[in-house]
Design a protein around this motif. Structure first.
Motif, short mmCIF file in Angstrom:
data_model
loop_
_atom_site.label_atom_id
_atom_site.label_comp_id
_atom_site.label_asym_id
_atom_site.label_seq_id
_atom_site.Cartn_x
_atom_site.Cartn_y
_atom_site.Cartn_z
N ASP A 93 0.72 -1.17 -0.01
CA ASP A 93 -0.19 -0.04 -0.02
C ASP A 93 0.69 1.33 -0.15
N LEU A 94 1.82 1.35 0.92
CA LEU A 94 2.82 2.31 0.85
C LEU A 94 3.51 2.50 -0.62
N CYS A 95 3.98 1.55 -1.07
CA CYS A 95 4.57 1.46 -2.35
C CYS A 95 3.81 2.04 -3.47
N LEU A 96 2.66 1.54 -3.56
CA LEU A 96 1.87 1.81 -4.59
C LEU A 96 1.12 3.23 -4.60
N SER A 97 1.11 3.74 -3.39
CA SER A 97 0.44 4.95 -3.27
C SER A 97 1.28 6.15 -3.87
N LEU A 132 -3.19 -15.75 -1.25
CA LEU A 132 -3.35 -15.55 -2.74
C LEU A 132 -4.67 -15.02 -3.40
N LEU A 133 -5.45 -16.28 -2.57
CA LEU A 133 -6.79 -16.12 -3.21
C LEU A 133 -7.31 -14.46 -2.68
N GLU A 134 -7.16 -14.30 -1.29
CA GLU A 134 -7.39 -13.09 -0.76
C GLU A 134 -6.93 -11.58 -1.68
N LEU A 135 -5.63 -11.92 -2.15
CA LEU A 135 -5.07 -10.74 -2.87
C LEU A 135 -6.01 -10.58 -4.31
N SER A 136 -6.29 -11.84 -4.90
CA SER A 136 -6.82 -11.61 -6.29
C SER A 136 -8.49 -11.35 -6.12
N SER A 137 -8.97 -12.02 -5.16
CA SER A 137 -10.52 -11.90 -5.07
C SER A 137 -11.15 -10.82 -4.21
N HIS A 138 -10.72 -10.72 -3.26
CA HIS A 138 -11.11 -9.60 -2.21
C HIS A 138 -10.39 -8.49 -1.73
N SER A 139 -9.25 -8.29 -2.58
CA SER A 139 -8.29 -7.30 -1.86
C SER A 139 -8.67 -5.75 -2.56
N ASP A 140 -8.94 -4.87 -1.66
CA ASP A 140 -9.04 -3.58 -2.02
C ASP A 140 -7.78 -3.02 -2.76
N LEU A 141 -6.77 -3.41 -2.25
CA LEU A 141 -5.47 -3.05 -2.93
C LEU A 141 -5.17 -3.31 -4.05
N ARG A 143 -7.42 -3.91 -6.53
CA ARG A 143 -8.33 -3.40 -7.43
C ARG A 143 -7.97 -1.72 -7.48
N LYS A 144 -7.53 -1.21 -6.20
CA LYS A 144 -7.56 0.27 -6.26
C LYS A 144 -6.29 0.54 -7.24
N PHE A 145 -5.36 0.00 -7.32
CA PHE A 145 -4.09 0.03 -8.11
C PHE A 145 -4.05 -0.71 -9.41
N SER A 146 -5.00 -1.63 -9.65
CA SER A 146 -5.19 -2.44 -10.71
C SER A 146 -3.77 -3.41 -10.68
N VAL A 147 -3.48 -4.07 -9.68
CA VAL A 147 -2.10 -4.70 -9.66
C VAL A 147 -2.26 -6.11 -10.50
N ARG A 148 -1.31 -6.36 -11.23
CA ARG A 148 -0.93 -7.53 -11.77
C ARG A 148 -0.20 -8.54 -10.92
N ILE A 149 -0.66 -9.70 -10.68
CA ILE A 149 0.04 -10.48 -9.78
C ILE A 149 0.71 -11.70 -10.65
N ARG A 150 1.90 -11.94 -10.43
CA ARG A 150 2.61 -13.20 -11.09
C ARG A 150 3.12 -14.00 -9.75
N ARG A 167 -2.49 -20.26 -10.58
CA ARG A 167 -2.87 -19.98 -11.82
C ARG A 167 -4.06 -19.28 -11.98
N ARG A 168 -5.11 -19.35 -11.17
CA ARG A 168 -6.06 -18.44 -11.13
C ARG A 168 -5.89 -17.00 -10.52
N VAL A 169 -5.01 -16.71 -9.76
CA VAL A 169 -4.66 -15.39 -9.41
C VAL A 169 -3.77 -14.84 -10.70
N GLU A 170 -3.12 -15.25 -11.47
CA GLU A 170 -2.58 -14.66 -12.61
C GLU A 170 -3.76 -14.55 -13.67
N GLU A 171 -4.47 -15.51 -13.80
CA GLU A 171 -5.50 -15.18 -14.78
C GLU A 171 -6.53 -13.99 -14.20
N ALA A 172 -6.73 -13.98 -12.95
CA ALA A 172 -7.78 -12.97 -12.71
C ALA A 172 -7.13 -11.74 -12.95
N THR A 173 -5.72 -11.45 -12.84
CA THR A 173 -5.19 -10.05 -12.91
C THR A 173 -4.37 -9.77 -14.07
#
Length: 276
Positions: A93-97, A132-141, A143-150, A167-173
């Motif tokens: 959050d600090l970095c992306l802000s 990982l599921l939390e980051l991809s599916s339920h994370s305001d962070l 969504r807010k910064f449109s983060v792509r996760i690898r 695989r699902r996280v990468e696909e979702a983002t």
């Protein structure tokens, strides 16, 4: 997610940090408290001031110290790993802000970590899957910064459920247009280089450029700043190829679960001093 360790040295063998800041009480999280409002205002001012100067495009973290912090505070190691994940969200959050950091790479699980106690490894794998599921599916962070996760590393060594989650996280983002978060697990830089060299050699003469094209962590955005917590001064087989003559390395006297704004802001200020 837990910090990696060297092949022949566990974290128990490493020296304890000398700084006592990591046992200070955390900033109250109640948004109505005057202390929280004061701290939040100062943090926003600091971030706005930092955004006026040069900032690293790529910052990497060796997230070290979850287990030692757990022992020091008398909590279960699994809880220490959980607090390490909370620290990751806080630091992201600090970095992306700051809006101008394009890539964050974190060392979440080293290949050598599989040598640890099976119960601890199993707990880490389950934590990785759920977070990982939390980051991809339920994370305001995210969504807010449109983060792509690898998720990069020897993923075939992960439990099937974690592989599927990655695989699902990468696909979702994959279509997100903001910064990229590289989560290295299970990862070792020498292993990455060997795999890249093997793949590059199959396609033609092996050169520095052809090898770099096959690395898991891309070199198109050079690493400007690398941070390791817990007062440990080594890279532990992390991003050995990607680090370069301009990479600033900071070895911080703070456990990863306690790492936050008061640790990161001085690092960014130091970066700006060298670029001004």
């Amino acid at each position: 997610m837990e910090s990696p360790v060297d092949a022949n040295k566990t974290q128990e063998d490493e020296a304890e940090p000398h700084d006592t800041q990591d046992i200070l009480p955390p900033i109250p999280s109640t948004s109505g408290s005057w202390w929280y409002r004061c701290f939040d205002g100062l943090l926003r001012f600091a971030l706005q001031s930092l955004s006026l100067g040069p900032l690293p495009r790529h910052i990497a973290f060796i997230m070290d110290g979850n287990r030692r912090w757990s022992r020091m505070t008398g909590i279960r190691i699994q809880q220490g790993h959980y607090m390490g994940f909370e620290a990751l969200k806080r630091v992201l959050d600090l970095c992306l802000s700051l809006r101008r950091i394009d890539m964050v790479t974190v060392y979440a699980f080293a290949l050598d970590n599989f040598r640890r106690d099976k119960a601890e490894v199993d707990a880490l794998m389950e934590l990785a899957r759920t977070r990982l599921l939390e980051l991809s599916s339920h994370s305001d962070l995210v969504r807010k910064f449109s983060v792509r996760i690898r998720v990069v590393g020897r993923r075939a060594l992960l439990p099937p459920a974690v592989q599927e989650t990655a695989r699902r996280v990468e696909e979702a983002t994959k279509d997100h247009t903001g910064p990229t978060l590289n989560i290295c697990m299970p990862y070792a830089s020498q292993d990455e280089i060997c795999q890249a060299a093997t793949q590059a050699a199959k396609q033609g003469p092996l050169t520095e450029t052809s090898l770099a094209e096959h690395l898991m962590v891309p070199c198109d955005i050079p690493i400007d700043v690398l941070v390791r917590t817990s007062h440990v001064s080594r890279l532990s087989d992390f991003l050995l190829w990607q680090c370069n003559e301009h990479t600033q390395c900071h070895f911080v006297d703070q456990y990863w679960p306690r790492f936050g704004a008061r640790d990161l802001i001085p690092i960014l200020l130091a970066y700006q001093r060298t670029r001004s």
